[in-house]
Design a protein around this motif. Structure first.
Motif, PDB file in Angstrom:
ATOM      1  N   ASP A  72      24.938   2.817  -6.129  1.00  0.00           N
ATOM      2  CA  ASP A  72      24.476   1.356  -6.155  1.00  0.00           C
ATOM      3  C   ASP A  72      24.417   0.783  -7.317  1.00  0.00           C
ATOM      4  O   ASP A  72      23.410   1.340  -8.249  1.00  0.00           O
ATOM      5  CB  ASP A  72      23.110   1.263  -5.264  1.00  0.00           C
ATOM      6  CG  ASP A  72      22.827  -0.256  -5.400  1.00  0.00           C
ATOM      7  OD1 ASP A  72      23.530  -1.234  -5.389  1.00  0.00           O
ATOM      8  OD2 ASP A  72      21.479  -0.664  -5.556  1.00  0.00           O
ATOM      9  N   LEU A  73      25.398  -0.127  -7.860  1.00  0.00           N
ATOM     10  CA  LEU A  73      25.322  -0.528  -9.241  1.00  0.00           C
ATOM     11  C   LEU A  73      24.156  -1.309  -9.639  1.00  0.00           C
ATOM     12  O   LEU A  73      23.732  -1.282 -10.796  1.00  0.00           O
ATOM     13  CB  LEU A  73      26.601  -1.198  -9.585  1.00  0.00           C
ATOM     14  CG  LEU A  73      26.946  -1.703 -10.847  1.00  0.00           C
ATOM     15  CD1 LEU A  73      26.910  -0.477 -11.904  1.00  0.00           C
ATOM     16  CD2 LEU A  73      28.204  -2.652 -11.052  1.00  0.00           C
ATOM     17  N   GLY A  74      23.772  -2.121  -8.545  1.00  0.00           N
ATOM     18  CA  GLY A  74      22.451  -2.726  -8.734  1.00  0.00           C
ATOM     19  C   GLY A  74      21.312  -2.182  -9.313  1.00  0.00           C
ATOM     20  O   GLY A  74      20.614  -2.558 -10.150  1.00  0.00           O
ATOM     21  N   SER A  75      21.076  -0.878  -8.522  1.00  0.00           N
ATOM     22  CA  SER A  75      20.002  -0.145  -9.195  1.00  0.00           C
ATOM     23  C   SER A  75      20.242   0.449 -10.581  1.00  0.00           C
ATOM     24  O   SER A  75      19.188   0.813 -11.155  1.00  0.00           O
ATOM     25  CB  SER A  75      19.757   1.213  -8.175  1.00  0.00           C
ATOM     26  OG  SER A  75      20.880   2.139  -8.145  1.00  0.00           O
ATOM     27  N   VAL A  76      21.537   0.536 -10.695  1.00  0.00           N
ATOM     28  CA  VAL A  76      21.674   1.031 -12.187  1.00  0.00           C
ATOM     29  C   VAL A  76      21.288  -0.212 -13.288  1.00  0.00           C
ATOM     30  O   VAL A  76      20.836  -0.021 -14.263  1.00  0.00           O
ATOM     31  CB  VAL A  76      23.160   1.442 -12.651  1.00  0.00           C
ATOM     32  CG1 VAL A  76      23.360   1.981 -13.832  1.00  0.00           C
ATOM     33  CG2 VAL A  76      23.707   2.615 -11.663  1.00  0.00           C
ATOM     34  N   ARG A  78      19.318  -2.597 -12.729  1.00  0.00           N
ATOM     35  CA  ARG A  78      17.796  -2.669 -12.896  1.00  0.00           C
ATOM     36  C   ARG A  78      17.250  -1.542 -13.939  1.00  0.00           C
ATOM     37  O   ARG A  78      16.358  -1.946 -14.814  1.00  0.00           O
ATOM     38  CB  ARG A  78      17.065  -2.627 -11.633  1.00  0.00           C
ATOM     39  CG  ARG A  78      17.443  -3.719 -10.860  1.00  0.00           C
ATOM     40  CD  ARG A  78      16.551  -3.691  -9.361  1.00  0.00           C
ATOM     41  NE  ARG A  78      16.933  -2.535  -8.551  1.00  0.00           N
ATOM     42  CZ  ARG A  78      17.860  -2.748  -7.678  1.00  0.00           C
ATOM     43  NH1 ARG A  78      18.578  -3.811  -7.484  1.00  0.00           N
ATOM     44  NH2 ARG A  78      18.184  -1.561  -6.746  1.00  0.00           N
ATOM     45  N   PHE A  79      17.719  -0.395 -13.853  1.00  0.00           N
ATOM     46  CA  PHE A  79      17.263   0.870 -14.587  1.00  0.00           C
ATOM     47  C   PHE A  79      17.749   0.571 -15.998  1.00  0.00           C
ATOM     48  O   PHE A  79      16.738   0.787 -17.120  1.00  0.00           O
ATOM     49  CB  PHE A  79      17.943   2.133 -14.182  1.00  0.00           C
ATOM     50  CG  PHE A  79      17.965   3.067 -15.087  1.00  0.00           C
ATOM     51  CD1 PHE A  79      16.485   3.865 -15.102  1.00  0.00           C
ATOM     52  CD2 PHE A  79      18.779   3.599 -16.230  1.00  0.00           C
ATOM     53  CE1 PHE A  79      16.254   5.014 -15.972  1.00  0.00           C
ATOM     54  CE2 PHE A  79      18.312   4.636 -16.865  1.00  0.00           C
ATOM     55  CZ  PHE A  79      17.058   5.178 -16.963  1.00  0.00           C
ATOM     56  N   ILE A  80      18.782  -0.176 -16.487  1.00  0.00           N
ATOM     57  CA  ILE A  80      19.116  -0.331 -17.706  1.00  0.00           C
ATOM     58  C   ILE A  80      18.177  -1.674 -18.201  1.00  0.00           C
ATOM     59  O   ILE A  80      17.945  -1.607 -19.353  1.00  0.00           O
ATOM     60  CB  ILE A  80      20.547  -0.756 -17.783  1.00  0.00           C
ATOM     61  CG1 ILE A  80      21.508   0.531 -17.584  1.00  0.00           C
ATOM     62  CG2 ILE A  80      21.125  -1.382 -19.156  1.00  0.00           C
ATOM     63  CD1 ILE A  80      22.946   0.107 -17.302  1.00  0.00           C
ATOM     64  N   GLU A  81      18.026  -2.743 -17.399  1.00  0.00           N
ATOM     65  CA  GLU A  81      17.319  -3.572 -17.946  1.00  0.00           C
ATOM     66  C   GLU A  81      15.617  -3.512 -18.183  1.00  0.00           C
ATOM     67  O   GLU A  81      15.235  -3.840 -19.021  1.00  0.00           O
ATOM     68  CB  GLU A  81      17.420  -4.852 -16.827  1.00  0.00           C
ATOM     69  CG  GLU A  81      18.811  -5.385 -16.431  1.00  0.00           C
ATOM     70  CD  GLU A  81      18.978  -6.270 -15.215  1.00  0.00           C
ATOM     71  OE1 GLU A  81      17.712  -6.630 -14.581  1.00  0.00           O
ATOM     72  OE2 GLU A  81      19.914  -7.014 -14.983  1.00  0.00           O
ATOM     73  N   GLY A 104      33.529  -0.283 -14.590  1.00  0.00           N
ATOM     74  CA  GLY A 104      33.619   0.137 -15.958  1.00  0.00           C
ATOM     75  C   GLY A 104      33.355  -1.167 -17.162  1.00  0.00           C
ATOM     76  O   GLY A 104      32.227  -0.829 -17.824  1.00  0.00           O
ATOM     77  N   PRO A 105      33.686  -2.215 -16.849  1.00  0.00           N
ATOM     78  CA  PRO A 105      33.483  -3.182 -17.848  1.00  0.00           C
ATOM     79  C   PRO A 105      31.877  -3.593 -17.979  1.00  0.00           C
ATOM     80  O   PRO A 105      31.438  -4.030 -18.852  1.00  0.00           O
ATOM     81  CB  PRO A 105      34.268  -4.572 -17.311  1.00  0.00           C
ATOM     82  CG  PRO A 105      35.216  -3.878 -16.669  1.00  0.00           C
ATOM     83  CD  PRO A 105      34.781  -2.761 -15.902  1.00  0.00           C
ATOM     84  N   TRP A 106      31.045  -3.551 -16.796  1.00  0.00           N
ATOM     85  CA  TRP A 106      29.775  -3.753 -17.043  1.00  0.00           C
ATOM     86  C   TRP A 106      28.881  -2.443 -17.453  1.00  0.00           C
ATOM     87  O   TRP A 106      28.245  -2.677 -18.284  1.00  0.00           O
ATOM     88  CB  TRP A 106      29.200  -3.852 -15.356  1.00  0.00           C
ATOM     89  CG  TRP A 106      27.744  -4.541 -15.326  1.00  0.00           C
ATOM     90  CD1 TRP A 106      27.389  -6.005 -15.401  1.00  0.00           C
ATOM     91  CD2 TRP A 106      26.561  -3.735 -15.645  1.00  0.00           C
ATOM     92  NE1 TRP A 106      26.091  -5.975 -15.527  1.00  0.00           N
ATOM     93  CE2 TRP A 106      25.672  -4.708 -15.637  1.00  0.00           C
ATOM     94  CE3 TRP A 106      26.330  -2.577 -15.728  1.00  0.00           C
ATOM     95  CZ2 TRP A 106      23.990  -4.544 -15.823  1.00  0.00           C
ATOM     96  CZ3 TRP A 106      24.871  -1.906 -15.861  1.00  0.00           C
ATOM     97  CH2 TRP A 106      23.867  -2.973 -15.890  1.00  0.00           C
ATOM     98  N   LEU A 107      29.426  -1.351 -17.310  1.00  0.00           N
ATOM     99  CA  LEU A 107      28.898  -0.132 -17.852  1.00  0.00           C
ATOM    100  C   LEU A 107      28.991  -0.187 -19.418  1.00  0.00           C
ATOM    101  O   LEU A 107      27.907   0.159 -19.896  1.00  0.00           O
ATOM    102  CB  LEU A 107      29.368   0.948 -17.083  1.00  0.00           C
ATOM    103  CG  LEU A 107      29.026   1.481 -15.720  1.00  0.00           C
ATOM    104  CD1 LEU A 107      29.880   2.637 -14.953  1.00  0.00           C
ATOM    105  CD2 LEU A 107      27.567   1.818 -15.561  1.00  0.00           C
ATOM    106  N   MET A 108      30.074  -0.567 -19.789  1.00  0.00           N
ATOM    107  CA  MET A 108      30.424  -0.623 -21.247  1.00  0.00           C
ATOM    108  C   MET A 108      29.671  -1.840 -22.088  1.00  0.00           C
ATOM    109  O   MET A 108      29.692  -1.629 -23.271  1.00  0.00           O
ATOM    110  CB  MET A 108      31.928  -0.695 -21.346  1.00  0.00           C
ATOM    111  CG  MET A 108      32.899   0.581 -21.192  1.00  0.00           C
ATOM    112  SD  MET A 108      34.336   0.669 -21.871  1.00  0.00           S
ATOM    113  CE  MET A 108      33.656   0.639 -23.759  1.00  0.00           C
TER     114      MET A 108
END
Length: 330
Positions: A72-76, A78-81, A104-108
């Motif tokens: 789930d990218l959403g949980s990632v 939130r973790f980053i924020e 990819g673009p979001w992770l970067m």
């Protein structure tokens, strides 16, 4: 011992929250490296998110701690924020941003973004990069990183890294297998890896559907140029008929490569977005990475790939074959 950039070692030591990611449709090296590094980082007291765009393939569900993988990218996000400035993202075994998939673009956007990889065609897309194309696997590199970080390996981490090395060397068949590769494998066995158990989990785990799929794929075999090039195909229809997925085709290309006269094996895979994924494997001097680069792909001299849309398999074959033959004769 590897020359690991000090900037990467320092970033890892100074950061408490780390996101790990790898390429879509992860193979044994990608997944083993991600899980192995996660175990090392957590032993150092780090908070780690293991992110994959899709669930772990059943081929690798024997690996320790796969249940900790997050899809789930959403949980990632939130973790980053919640981590504020105390955050680091690491891409493993991924040659370019596109291979990270839609996320990819979001992770970067996470800074700094670290790239650890062994693919020849890697364009150094991160802020901090450690790329060693001569390496057998990213898993071998992660072992060296753990040593530099001064972190002993748990049995779980060792199993993951051994799996990474075993799969990406073709069970120590490929020319990238070095004396250091065997040294690392030996150290991993000392950490508790049972090579027979790993091999059994990797190679003696076929379903009936996978065997039936292999039967259909083998029926597509074509050879060219005095049997120096062999080509196999898998279509969505074959997957549907056998109740399998693309992950069940892993290592099928080696069936074509195993033919005595074959110098280049080609595997066409029809994906669910009207894309054809092409894997190339070579023996000897042929540099299939140069051919893959002509189609926007990359990899290693004897193992490479690319993706192509807008062509059916026959038309793509007819474009690819002359380039492979030219490379064989160069």
């Amino acid at each position: 011992m590897a020359t690991i950039p000090d900037s990467i070692v320092q970033a890892i030591r100074e950061t408490s929250n780390i996101v790990l990611a790898t390429h879509i449709n992860p193979d044994g090296d990608a997944l083993g490296s991600l899980l192995g590094l996660a175990s090392v980082l957590e032993a150092m007291g780090k908070e780690v998110v293991r992110y994959l765009e899709e669930p772990v393939s059943h081929l690798y569900d024997f690996l320790p701690e796969t249940q900790k993988v997050v899809n789930d990218l959403g949980s990632v996000q939130r973790f980053i924020e919640e981590s504020g400035d105390d955050i680091l993202a690491i891409s493993l075994d991924c040659g370019d941003m596109q291979r990270l998939g839609q996320s990819g673009p979001w992770l970067m956007k996470t800074r700094p973004f670290v790239v650890i990889d062994h693919h020849k065609g890697n364009n150094g897309f991160g802020d901090l990069t450690w790329i060693e194309p001569h390496r057998s696997s990213t898993g071998e590199m992660i072992y060296d990183l753990a040593c530099v970080l001064g972190q002993p390996l748990s049995r779980n981490a060792a199993v993951c890294l051994y799996t990474a090395i075993l799969t990406d060397t073709g069970s120590f068949h490929y020319e990238s297998t070095s004396a250091h590769t065997f040294e690392v494998a030996s150290r991993l066995l000392e950490c508790g890896v049972q090579p027979d158990k790993v091999a059994q989990s990797l190679y003696d785990n076929y379903t009936v559907g996978r065997l039936r799929l292999m039967q259909l794929v083998l029926a597509t075999l074509e050879t060219f140029y005095q049997d120096r090039i062999a080509l196999l195909r898998v279509t969505r229809s074959m997957l549907g008929r056998t109740g399998t997925g693309l992950e069940d085709t892993e290592n099928f290309i080696n069936l074509a490569r195993s033919i005595a006269t074959v110098e280049v094996a080609v595997f066409f895979k029809e994906t669910d977005n009207n894309m054809i994924s092409v894997s190339l494997r070579a023996k000897g001097h042929c540099d299939v990475a140069r051919v893959a680069a002509r189609f926007g792909g990359g990899g290693h001299r004897n193992a490479a790939g690319f993706r192509q849309s807008g062509l059916d398999m026959d038309r793509l074959r007819d474009r690819l074959l002359p380039l492979l033959m030219q490379e064989l004769e160069s």
